[in-house]
Write an enzyme that holds these catalytic residues in place. Sequence first.
Site, mmCIF file in Angstrom:
data_model
loop_
_atom_site.group_PDB
_atom_site.id
_atom_site.type_symbol
_atom_site.label_atom_id
_atom_site.label_comp_id
_atom_site.label_asym_id
_atom_site.label_seq_id
_atom_site.Cartn_x
_atom_site.Cartn_y
_atom_site.Cartn_z
ATOM 1 N N THR A 1 0.848 -1.187 0.000
ATOM 2 C CA THR A 1 0.000 0.000 0.000
ATOM 3 C C THR A 1 0.888 1.243 0.000
ATOM 4 O O THR A 1 1.999 1.210 0.519
ATOM 5 C CB THR A 1 -0.852 -0.037 1.286
ATOM 6 O OG1 THR A 1 -1.736 -1.133 1.174
ATOM 7 C CG2 THR A 1 -1.632 1.242 1.516
ATOM 8 N N VAL B 1 -13.730 -4.115 2.167
ATOM 9 C CA VAL B 1 -13.111 -2.791 2.199
ATOM 10 C C VAL B 1 -12.182 -2.735 3.406
ATOM 11 O O VAL B 1 -12.570 -3.141 4.505
ATOM 12 C CB VAL B 1 -14.189 -1.685 2.304
ATOM 13 C CG1 VAL B 1 -13.542 -0.321 2.470
ATOM 14 C CG2 VAL B 1 -15.087 -1.700 1.069
#
Length: 334
Positions: A196, A225
């Site tokens: 990320t 999510v």
Amino acid sequence: MKKILLLLICLLAHLAEGQKDRYTLVLHGGAGNRLTPKKLSAEKRTQYHKAMTEALEQGAAVLDTGGKAADAVVACLSVLENSPLFNAGRGSVLTWNGKVSMDASLMIGRGQRAGAVAGLSCIKNPIQAARTVEQYSRHVLLSGAGADRFAIEKGLTRVDSNYLVLPQRLKQLKSYKKRYGASESRPANSPGKMGTVGCAVRDRQGRLAAGTSTGGMMGKRHGRVGDSPLIGAGTYAHDSTVAVSCTGHGEYFIRYAIAHSLHSRMQHRGESGAAAAQHLLHETLQPGAGDGGLIGVSHTGEIIMEFNTKGMLRGYLREGAPAKTAIFKEERLE
Ligand code: ASP
């Protein structure tokens, strides 16, 4: 003598003022336990350092021409999203059914403005989509097809799966399934290396902004999510304290509202960014359960980089000095 003293005081005050007006950018490219000198080839290390330096320099270029902290965050993260090295944009990890589902968020520390997207499937730069939501929508978080559509309506570049899905990610998904069995309902495990990307900026006016962008976690269930698009979990900014971006096992970062907790500890307990981050990563998130890290910059320009994994791709750039980047725990940056 008195005159000289006065002059000296003026000079020091001037220097301190100059210092205050310099911008600072901090970034991460994911944390993980496979980020060790043994497991990462020299070639890969060079590639990571190069990509992070380029991202910091692109962000700095925006600030050099008078851009705002939020614009610099977007410029910096767009570089990392375009690089296949990271788990964001091109090169995102895949869902159980072999698709990309990208999340991103952006927060501005003045006025608590924020924009976020979850489950994007065809947008080249999710961080730009988050910025678009912040600028043009009355909502904070858009998801799925509606988020894709909004970004396209606002003129962002659309791409197909040939661009986003890389062969090495398909291979990783195959071995992930082999290792964890055939059930999609299995919770996504914390992998050895994540990718990320996140960035926090303090600009010359003292404005703070932070952003995070991710493909999520390998083999995640369709519709899952993580923390990255959630304001308060993966991203937070407040001009009186800190701008922060997190990376790691998202479920834990959501449960403990890690990004907002950093702000809270600084605001209410008067802790430094470093002390607050230390507590959150090593005590609130137990190592082994909530693997990960965070980066941030405080309203006074303090750089924060903390993680409970073996490594975290990270770096910073202070105005007037070259970018500095690191990967492993043993490496000291300041
Ligand atoms: N936090 C991200 C997520 O859970 C993954 C990561 O940072 O590597 O989706």
